[in-house]
Motif scaffolding. Structure first.
Motif, mmCIF file in Angstrom:
data_model
loop_
_atom_site.group_PDB
_atom_site.id
_atom_site.type_symbol
_atom_site.label_atom_id
_atom_site.label_comp_id
_atom_site.label_asym_id
_atom_site.label_seq_id
_atom_site.Cartn_x
_atom_site.Cartn_y
_atom_site.Cartn_z
ATOM 1 N N HIS A 105 -3.453 7.760 -9.226
ATOM 2 C CA HIS A 105 -3.088 6.813 -10.278
ATOM 3 C C HIS A 105 -4.389 6.159 -10.722
ATOM 4 N N GLU A 129 -3.929 1.957 -10.427
ATOM 5 C CA GLU A 129 -3.503 1.355 -9.168
ATOM 6 C C GLU A 129 -4.365 1.763 -7.971
ATOM 7 N N ASP A 130 -5.036 2.890 -8.049
ATOM 8 C CA ASP A 130 -5.876 3.320 -6.932
ATOM 9 C C ASP A 130 -7.319 2.829 -7.052
ATOM 10 N N ASP A 144 2.816 2.904 -2.101
ATOM 11 C CA ASP A 144 2.701 3.854 -3.208
ATOM 12 C C ASP A 144 1.353 4.582 -3.177
ATOM 13 N N HIS A 145 0.296 3.856 -2.874
ATOM 14 C CA HIS A 145 -1.026 4.475 -2.796
ATOM 15 C C HIS A 145 -1.066 5.540 -1.695
ATOM 16 N N THR A 183 0.805 -1.227 0.000
ATOM 17 C CA THR A 183 0.000 0.000 0.000
ATOM 18 C C THR A 183 0.836 1.276 0.000
#
Length: 200
Positions: free
Chosen positions: A40, A43-44, A29-30, A27
């Motif tokens: 993103h 990815e989000d 990067d989110h 998690t």
């Protein structure tokens, strides 16, 4: 009911920490994007669509039938109880709160697995969600249509669409819905799902 398998803090602590490390890596990067106000588009998606908070994923749960010695954090979590120095999932409270949802999920999974798989959808539900829409009506306008609107419409019109998954079908455009060979409804989800569906 079988007795609890009780883990000492020395036993469950490393398990919880290993889980937390994996969840933080998945998690990270989110969370960084969210703090920076950057999105993103791909990815989000799961965090946005399902409303998952990364902090909830950091929590390690031992599962039913396992008690944790010296676990004050777990003791304050919903659906947990402490007896003496041992904290565990309160199965009676869990069943009271989640029984219908668990029964529904089990029914959907059991019936889905009992059917033959059909693998010919090729993700056409995604195309049907933008079929014959004006550019301003497309929900994810920041992602350009690879073939443009006319090309996307042509793909939908040239293929047989047989989407069996209600949560995909409900986003079909009004023009696309009648083109689907099936008309999935939430109330019949267990009878309609099939194991070749990427959602299933």
């Amino acid at each position: 009911m079988s007795p609890l398998r009780v883990l000492s803090r020395d036993e469950w602590g490393p398990l919880a920490e290993a889980h937390r490390s994996r969840a933080e890596a998945a998690t990270r990067d989110h969370v960084a994007r969210r703090r920076a106000g950057v999105r993103h588009r791909v990815e989000d998606f799961l965090f946005d669509y399902y409303g998952i908070r990364p902090g909830r994923l950091l929590r390690w749960h031992p599962g039913p039938g396992v008690g944790l010695a010296d676990a004050p954090d777990h003791a304050s979590w919903p659906l947990y109880r402490t007896t003496g120095t041992v904290t565990s999932l309160d199965l009676d409270a869990f069943r009271a709160k989640r029984a219908s949802g668990v029964a529904f999920a089990l029914d959907v999974l059991t019936q889905t697995a009992s059917r033959p798989a059909w693998f010919g959808c090729f993700g056409l539900h995604e195309w049907a969600m933008v079929y014959r829409l004006d550019a301003a009506e497309v929900r994810h306008r920041s992602l350009p249509l690879r073939l443009g609107a006319a090309g996307t419409d042509a793909v939908v019109e040239a293929h047989e669409i047989r989407c069996s998954h209600y949560d995909a079908f409900r986003f079909f455009t009004p023009a696309a819905a009648p083109r689907n060979l099936l008309q999935p409804v939430k109330e019949r989800q267990a009878a309609q799902e099939q194991p070749g569906c990427l959602h299933a």
